[in-house]
Design an enzyme around this catalytic site. Structure first.
Site, short mmCIF file in Angstrom:
data_model
loop_
_atom_site.label_atom_id
_atom_site.label_comp_id
_atom_site.label_asym_id
_atom_site.label_seq_id
_atom_site.Cartn_x
_atom_site.Cartn_y
_atom_site.Cartn_z
CG HIS A 57 5.84 4.60 1.20
ND1 HIS A 57 6.05 3.57 0.31
CD2 HIS A 57 4.52 4.91 1.10
CE1 HIS A 57 4.92 3.26 -0.29
NE2 HIS A 57 3.97 4.08 0.18
CB SER A 58 4.80 8.00 -1.19
OG SER A 58 3.97 8.60 -2.16
CG MET A 59 6.43 14.09 0.03
SD MET A 59 5.34 15.20 0.95
CE MET A 59 5.72 14.72 2.64
CB ALA A 97 10.99 7.89 -1.85
CB SER A 117 9.37 2.54 -0.26
OG SER A 117 8.12 1.92 -0.29
#
Length: 262
Positions: free
Chosen positions: A95-97, A99, A123
């Site tokens: 998720h975010s970083m 990803a 994500s």
């Protein structure tokens, strides 16, 4: 995988599946996040999917360690850990970083000819490009804390407690320095299928930007859009778990990118 880098959660029902069989889902937290961010997803997934949440240095049980402020260095370390501890089929969720890290670790594994994830779940992040995103270019603690408040999520809730803030700030600084200095370099497309997840009101990841992940793999890409902002998954754990479980148990026949609204 028995390593300080991976954390599992329990107890779970029907633990026989999670003790050895099925697919391991290696989960990469967001900037400032820790392994515990994936407790809800771990408990919502079917027993055949065992979550191994990555614990970056500088937080929770690794609080005394120096955070790693470089995406490439962190991806190198994690690729070594995943490769050495390979135990059957596995997938990545970031998720975010996280990803970006999931993608970069998969790149390294494929370049080595090592076992690669059966799927990447990416994500809350636009696909990387040669030009870094403006949201990643932060200067100083004030900018970092402002961004954390904009994005929301559980990390933002600790900012009002001076003692908690003092504990998490070194990791936040390092993570935002890492993602701010990250530069994507063109390379051969991965052969791994992607499932991309994004909130429809995310201030830093757009539907079109997230869909662009399909350009980085030669395998099918599926895009799922959920109601909500950057931390949409906090409110849609059941839907995210259903998406993950279905993707890991049923081979996708999608070609190109498909956007599906929940």
């Amino acid at each position: 995988m028995r390593s300080q880098w991976f954390y599992t959660f329990g107890p779970v029902s029907n633990g026989a599946s999670r003790d050895g069989d099925g697919t391991r889902l290696i989960c990469f937290p967001h900037a400032g996040g820790a392994a515990s961010a994936y407790v809800p997803l771990s408990r919502a997934l079917p027993p055949a999917v065992r979550v191994l949440a990555v614990q970056y240095p500088g937080r929770q049980n690794r609080l005394r360690e120096q955070p790693v402020a470089d995406i490439g260095r962190l991806a190198d370390l994690l690729a070594d850990e995943v490769h050495e501890a390979h135990e059957g089929p596995f997938a990545f969720f970031g998720h975010s970083m996280g990803a970006v890290l999931a993608y970069e670790v998969a790149r390294r594994l494929e370049a080595r000819g090592a076992p690669v994830p059966v799927r990447l779940f990416l994500s809350g992040r636009n696909a990387p490009t040669r030009v870094p995103g403006t949201h990643d270019q932060l200067h100083g603690d004030a900018d970092v804390l402002k961004m954390v408040r904009v994005l929301g999520g559980t990390t933002a809730s600790v900012l009002e407690d001076p003692e908690l803030l003092a504990m998490v700030l070194p990791a936040l600084r390092a993570d935002y320095r890492a993602i701010g200095s990250y530069r994507w370099s063109p390379c051969p497309k991965l052969s791994v299928p992607f499932t991309v997840l994004v909130g429809d009101r995310d201030p830093v990841a757009s539907r079109s930007g997230a869909s662009a992940w399909c350009e980085l793999t030669s395998a099918p890409t599926d895009v799922r859009v959920f109601p909500g902002g950057h931390f949409y998954l906090d409110h849609h754990i059941a839907g995210v778990a259903e998406t993950v479980g279905r993707a890991l148990s049923v081979p996708t026949a999608v070609t190109g990118a498909r956007i599906a609204a929940e």
